[in-house]
Structure formats: C-alpha cells, structure tokens
Design a protein around this motif. Structure first.
Motif: not given
Length: 211
Positions: A176-179, A203-206
């Motif tokens: 879950h690192e910032v993409l 939408e996914i919350g990532y």
C-alpha cells in the motif's frame, strides 16, 4: 496451498481487505478495460460493506464481503458439484446471512464458503468433499507478490510485447505504498489514460500521486 482443507494461512479480514484493494489496483493497471479484469473491488457495495469480486469469464466466480464483523468468502466453480449449502454454511454468523443467501450469491451458487470473525478467526462449515476446487481461487490470498506477478504475466501478457511482471514491481502495491507513475509503468509500460486510472484509484480508495 490455501484451500478449505488448509485455510489457517489466510490473512485476517483487515489484511485481506487491503490485499483486495491491491489486487483491484493491479488489475486496473494491467487491464484498463474493466470488462477483461479478473479482480475488482467495490468499497460501496452497501452501507458498511465492501466486496472483492473475482470472475474468470468462463463461469468461475468468487465474492468476498467485508463488514465490521469480519468477512466471508463465497466461491463458485462451474465444473465442480455444488454441495448442500446448509452444510457448507453451518455455523455462519448471522451478519453474513443476507449476503450468502440472497442475490447475487444465491443465483451464482456456492461451491465453498469460508468466513472470518475477530473472535474465532477463519472457519468453515461441513465440507464433505475436500476436492472442491477452492485452491484454484484462494491461492492468490497467500500475500506473496510473486504469486500475482506470475499469474498476471500469464493472464494479461500472453501474446503481447509487454515485459513480464516482477514481484519487485508488485510488492509496493501489496504494501500500500503511494502509487506513482513510475510504479505504474514498471507494471504496464503501455498505460496511457492516467485520468481514468486516477478515477479508479479514488473509487478503490488507494493512495496515489501522479504529479
């Protein structure tokens, strides 16, 4: 390998939900066309509920519901005989009843079912035949980036000129690192529609930063 006969290695509900988001993000990168994706994640399935959906386009599907009480996995493999649903769901917490016994799961079918609560961990109902195909769908939940890299290379990159996926490129998303754009291009050097991908990540919350 993970299955209804060997499920102790499944992640907790919270860890599995994070993995569900990661799988959806990875598939959004590898397949910009939603129709051809294997994994998708809907954080707004219903109030207080999120769902991971897996569909292979050939009749096999898996739905994983996440609620505050935990999570439940419903798997359906079209080539396997469906057991008695009352048996495979024996002991299912009431919080998951409407999901498992109503639509769309009711029409989809149930080949296997597992559920998790913080108090009792992973559980299953009565499994009369452990050859239920569950390992064919559950293996991706081993939390190993190499597992996704190998599968996605075969599934998405066959007959393309794209570079094979590597565990090193997948791992940051599992963590879950910032993409970033660099992370995306390490997975799919051909991706062009950054606006559409950003909308899907929201939408996914990532988390992401394409600046």
């Amino acid at each position: 390998m993970l299955s209804t006969a060997n499920y102790a290695g499944l992640p907790s509900a919270a860890a599995l939900q994070r993995l569900a988001q990661s799988l959806a993000v990875l598939d959004a990168i590898n397949s910009p066309d939603w129709e051809y994706r294997y994994y998708s994640y809907n954080p707004h399935w219903a109030p207080g509920e999120a769902v991971l959906e897996m569909r292979d386009g050939e009749g096999d599907e898996m739905l994983v519901l996440f609620r505050s009480e935990g999570c439940v996995i419903n798997g359906f493999l079209h080539e396997y005989e469906q057991p008695t649903k009352a048996q495979v769901t024996r002991g299912l917490p009431e919080a998951f009843d409407s999901f498992v016994f109503e639509e769309p799961v009711n029409s989809l079918g149930t080949t296997f079912c597992l559920w998790y609560t913080p108090a009792h961990g992973w559980q299953r109902g009565v499994v009369e035949n452990e050859d239920d195909g569950s390992e064919e769908l559950l293996y991706i939940f081993d939390n190993d980036p190499a597992t996704y890299a190998e599968w996605a290379t075969d599934y998405y990159l066959d007959e393309t000129d794209r570079r094979p996926l590597t565990a090193a490129a997948v791992a940051p998303i599992y963590h879950h690192e910032v993409l970033t754009k660099a992370m995306v291009l390490a997975l799919n050097e051909e991706l062009e529609d950054w606006v559409a991908l950003a909308a899907e990540l929201q939408e996914i919350g990532y988390p992401y930063d394409f600046s």
